[in-house]
Enzyme design. Structure first.
Site, PDB file in Angstrom:
ATOM      1  N   ARG A   9      22.985 -49.823  44.719  1.00  0.00           N
ATOM      2  CA  ARG A   9      22.179 -50.544  43.722  1.00  0.00           C
ATOM      3  C   ARG A   9      21.734 -49.626  42.584  1.00  0.00           C
ATOM      4  NH1 ARG A   9      17.203 -54.083  45.463  1.00  0.00           N
ATOM      5  NH2 ARG A   9      16.538 -52.147  46.424  1.00  0.00           N
ATOM      6  N   ARG A  44      12.182 -49.994  55.918  1.00  0.00           N
ATOM      7  CA  ARG A  44      11.980 -51.321  55.315  1.00  0.00           C
ATOM      8  C   ARG A  44      12.588 -52.407  56.194  1.00  0.00           C
ATOM      9  NH1 ARG A  44      14.681 -50.167  49.841  1.00  0.00           N
ATOM     10  NH2 ARG A  44      14.495 -52.410  49.465  1.00  0.00           N
ATOM     11  N   ARG A  88       5.370 -62.202  52.837  1.00  0.00           N
ATOM     12  CA  ARG A  88       6.082 -61.243  53.658  1.00  0.00           C
ATOM     13  C   ARG A  88       5.398 -60.964  54.982  1.00  0.00           C
ATOM     14  NH1 ARG A  88       9.040 -58.149  49.633  1.00  0.00           N
ATOM     15  NH2 ARG A  88       9.952 -56.285  50.502  1.00  0.00           N
TER      16      ARG A  88
HETATM   17  P1  AP5 Z   1      10.901 -55.491  47.031  1.00  0.00           P
HETATM   18  O1  AP5 Z   1      11.113 -54.978  45.683  1.00  0.00           O
HETATM   19  O2  AP5 Z   1      10.591 -56.919  47.217  1.00  0.00           O
HETATM   20  O3  AP5 Z   1      12.143 -55.047  47.939  1.00  0.00           O
HETATM   21  P2  AP5 Z   1      12.928 -55.761  49.143  1.00  0.00           P
HETATM   22  O4  AP5 Z   1      12.345 -56.999  49.697  1.00  0.00           O
HETATM   23  O5  AP5 Z   1      13.129 -54.675  50.095  1.00  0.00           O
HETATM   24  O6  AP5 Z   1      14.202 -56.314  48.511  1.00  0.00           O
HETATM   25  P3  AP5 Z   1      15.132 -55.609  47.462  1.00  0.00           P
HETATM   26  O7  AP5 Z   1      14.523 -55.744  46.104  1.00  0.00           O
HETATM   27  O8  AP5 Z   1      15.483 -54.241  47.943  1.00  0.00           O
HETATM   28  O9  AP5 Z   1      16.462 -56.490  47.611  1.00  0.00           O
HETATM   29  P4  AP5 Z   1      16.849 -57.886  46.978  1.00  0.00           P
HETATM   30  O10 AP5 Z   1      16.901 -58.887  48.089  1.00  0.00           O
HETATM   31  O11 AP5 Z   1      16.009 -58.225  45.793  1.00  0.00           O
HETATM   32  O12 AP5 Z   1      18.353 -57.574  46.548  1.00  0.00           O
HETATM   33  P5  AP5 Z   1      18.991 -57.358  45.077  1.00  0.00           P
HETATM   34  O13 AP5 Z   1      19.137 -58.676  44.390  1.00  0.00           O
HETATM   35  O14 AP5 Z   1      18.325 -56.251  44.347  1.00  0.00           O
HETATM   36  O15 AP5 Z   1       9.701 -54.660  47.725  1.00  0.00           O
HETATM   37  C1  AP5 Z   1       9.609 -53.262  47.601  1.00  0.00           C
HETATM   38  C2  AP5 Z   1       8.342 -52.760  48.260  1.00  0.00           C
HETATM   39  O16 AP5 Z   1       7.193 -53.323  47.598  1.00  0.00           O
HETATM   40  C3  AP5 Z   1       8.150 -53.143  49.726  1.00  0.00           C
HETATM   41  O17 AP5 Z   1       8.825 -52.239  50.600  1.00  0.00           O
HETATM   42  C4  AP5 Z   1       6.629 -53.084  49.867  1.00  0.00           C
HETATM   43  O18 AP5 Z   1       6.186 -51.759  49.976  1.00  0.00           O
HETATM   44  C5  AP5 Z   1       6.158 -53.630  48.526  1.00  0.00           C
HETATM   45  N1  AP5 Z   1       5.990 -55.093  48.555  1.00  0.00           N
HETATM   46  C6  AP5 Z   1       6.702 -56.004  47.840  1.00  0.00           C
HETATM   47  N2  AP5 Z   1       6.295 -57.246  48.123  1.00  0.00           N
HETATM   48  C7  AP5 Z   1       5.305 -57.130  49.039  1.00  0.00           C
HETATM   49  C8  AP5 Z   1       4.504 -58.073  49.742  1.00  0.00           C
HETATM   50  N3  AP5 Z   1       4.662 -59.399  49.547  1.00  0.00           N
HETATM   51  N4  AP5 Z   1       3.592 -57.598  50.614  1.00  0.00           N
HETATM   52  C9  AP5 Z   1       3.424 -56.272  50.821  1.00  0.00           C
HETATM   53  N5  AP5 Z   1       4.154 -55.333  50.200  1.00  0.00           N
HETATM   54  C10 AP5 Z   1       5.089 -55.756  49.312  1.00  0.00           C
HETATM   55  O19 AP5 Z   1      20.481 -56.887  45.520  1.00  0.00           O
HETATM   56  C11 AP5 Z   1      20.673 -55.635  46.163  1.00  0.00           C
HETATM   57  C12 AP5 Z   1      22.051 -55.047  45.736  1.00  0.00           C
HETATM   58  O20 AP5 Z   1      23.083 -55.919  46.211  1.00  0.00           O
HETATM   59  C13 AP5 Z   1      22.247 -54.969  44.202  1.00  0.00           C
HETATM   60  O21 AP5 Z   1      22.996 -53.820  43.913  1.00  0.00           O
HETATM   61  C14 AP5 Z   1      23.051 -56.244  43.860  1.00  0.00           C
HETATM   62  O22 AP5 Z   1      23.892 -56.041  42.733  1.00  0.00           O
HETATM   63  C15 AP5 Z   1      23.877 -56.421  45.139  1.00  0.00           C
HETATM   64  N6  AP5 Z   1      24.127 -57.837  45.456  1.00  0.00           N
HETATM   65  C16 AP5 Z   1      23.255 -58.879  45.351  1.00  0.00           C
HETATM   66  N7  AP5 Z   1      23.839 -60.027  45.750  1.00  0.00           N
HETATM   67  C17 AP5 Z   1      25.122 -59.694  46.135  1.00  0.00           C
HETATM   68  C18 AP5 Z   1      26.220 -60.446  46.652  1.00  0.00           C
HETATM   69  N8  AP5 Z   1      26.120 -61.778  46.869  1.00  0.00           N
HETATM   70  N9  AP5 Z   1      27.373 -59.787  46.931  1.00  0.00           N
HETATM   71  C19 AP5 Z   1      27.485 -58.430  46.730  1.00  0.00           C
HETATM   72  N10 AP5 Z   1      26.471 -57.647  46.228  1.00  0.00           N
HETATM   73  C20 AP5 Z   1      25.306 -58.294  45.942  1.00  0.00           C
HETATM   74 MG    MG Z   2      14.374 -57.302  44.840  1.00  0.00          MG
END
Ligand code: AP5
Ligand code: MG
Length: 238
Positions: free
Chosen positions: A140, A184, A95
């Site tokens: 979500r 974020r 990241r």
């Molecule tokens: P992390 O948990 O990785 O959060 P993120 O990157 O912000 O991503 P999300 O988990 O929010 O989204 P996602 O892409 O996984 O989407 P999802 O499938 O859930 O990180 C959280 C925190 O941890 C960071 O802010 C940081 O503090 C720390 N961190 C983590 N990794 C780090 C690193 N490498 N370095 C430093 N700090 C770190 O889908 C979202 C929603 O959309 C769901 O409701 C789903 O049902 C819906 N959805 C999914 N696909 C579709 C579609 N095709 N159509 C319609 N709806 C959909």
């Molecule tokens: Mg995720």
């Protein structure tokens, strides 16, 4: 399940809410390789109040990134587990440019060493626009027990608020409040965009339209993985 060959590693990139976790679970099931979500591992540490969790809690609550050294050590330890031998999916890592450089060196040193085919990671960037991200994250819901991801608008549980798999009460992630989501997204633009450029420059980046239905995105990712795996076997240069 396709479980007889080595896959990847697969790196899923994309902004918050792009669908990385949703797609990682589908790939994991299809190929029988583990999903390594740095966000999930950190949240688990926060829930258990480990030393790492205590350091990460406030940072995550603000929507900022946990320091590179802590996250890289955590990933190194997970990638040495036996279930990563055939391949793995990185969800939410790397990241930052520093994490990407660290991963390149780690893969060379510990993952590819001694392997017949000199693999390269299959890097997939899910593209989703800002308004859709806000809509998705507002809806979500996740299961704290099995990790299944739902959406109150587009993919609800059969019984509202209850996991279809195991009956747990679904939760809203603390960092899905609108002000934290905006932070974020800001952090993503500033610190994670350079990671996409890093892989684009190495000619390893595949971009996938994340706005399509979950099944269509999954199909596209399957096509990319198949295409990239054939290219590596033929000895295509990285
Ligand atoms: P992390 O948990 O990785 O959060 P993120 O990157 O912000 O991503 P999300 O988990 O929010 O989204 P996602 O892409 O996984 O989407 P999802 O499938 O859930 O990180 C959280 C925190 O941890 C960071 O802010 C940081 O503090 C720390 N961190 C983590 N990794 C780090 C690193 N490498 N370095 C430093 N700090 C770190 O889908 C979202 C929603 O959309 C769901 O409701 C789903 O049902 C819906 N959805 C999914 N696909 C579709 C579609 N095709 N159509 C319609 N709806 C959909
Ligand atoms: Mg995720």
């Amino acid at each position: 399940m396709d479980s007889d060959r080595e896959i990847g590693p697969i790196i899923l990139l994309g902004p918050p809410g792009a669908g990385k976790g949703t797609q990682a679970k589908i790939i994991a099931k299809r190929y029988g390789i583990p999903q390594i979500s740095t966000g999930d591992i950190l949240r688990d540490n926060v829930a258990r109040s480990t030393e790492l969790g205590l350091q990460a809690k406030a940072i995550m609550g603000r929507g900022e990134l946990v320091p590179d050294n802590l996250v890289c050590d955590m990933v190194a330890s997970r990638l040495r587990d036996a279930d990563c031998e055939r391949g793995f999916i990185l969800d939410g890592f790397p990241r930052t440019a520093a994490q990407a450089g660290w991963l390149d060196a780690f893969l060379e040193r510990e993952v590819y060493k001694g392997k017949e085919h000199c693999g390269v990671p299959i890097v997939i960037s899910l593209k989703v626009d800002y308004n859709e991200i806000l809509r998705r994250l507002a809806g979500r819901r996740s299961c704290p027990t099995c990790g299944r991801i739902y959406n109150a608008n587009s993919n609800p549980a059969h019984v509202r608020g209850v996991c279809d798999n195991d009956g747990s009460q679904l939760i809203v992630r603390k960092d899905d409040q609108e002000d934290v989501v905006r932070e974020r997204l800001r952090v993503y633009e500033n610190q994670t965009r350079p990671v996409i450029d890093h892989y684009r420059e190495k000619d390893r980046l595949y971009e996938v339209d994340g706005l399509r239905d979950v099944e269509e995105v999954a199909q596209k990712i399957n096509d990319v993985v198949a295409q990239a795996t054939v290219a590596v076997r033929k000895g295509a240069p990285s």
